[in-house]
Design a protein around this motif. Structure first.
Motif: not given
Length: 46
Positions: A1-4, A6-7, A13-14, A36-38
């Motif tokens: 769940m912590r990778n959310i 970063r993504w 940024a993209l 933003l939602v993520g």
């Protein structure tokens, strides 16, 4: 769940990059909003 986090930051940024470069403003805004939602979901879930 912590990778959310970063993504989400990657998507934000993209999205900003696409939007500012004028390559695809609509797609950039959509990707930015997804990021933003993520980020919001990751913040609520933690």
């Amino acid at each position: 769940m912590r990778n959310i986090h970063r993504w989400a930051i990657f998507f934000i940024a993209l999205g900003i990059a696409l939007w500012m470069a004028g390559v695809s403003p609509q797609l950039g805004i959509i990707i930015f909003v997804i990021g933003l939602v993520g980020l919001a979901i990751a913040w609520v879930v933690r």
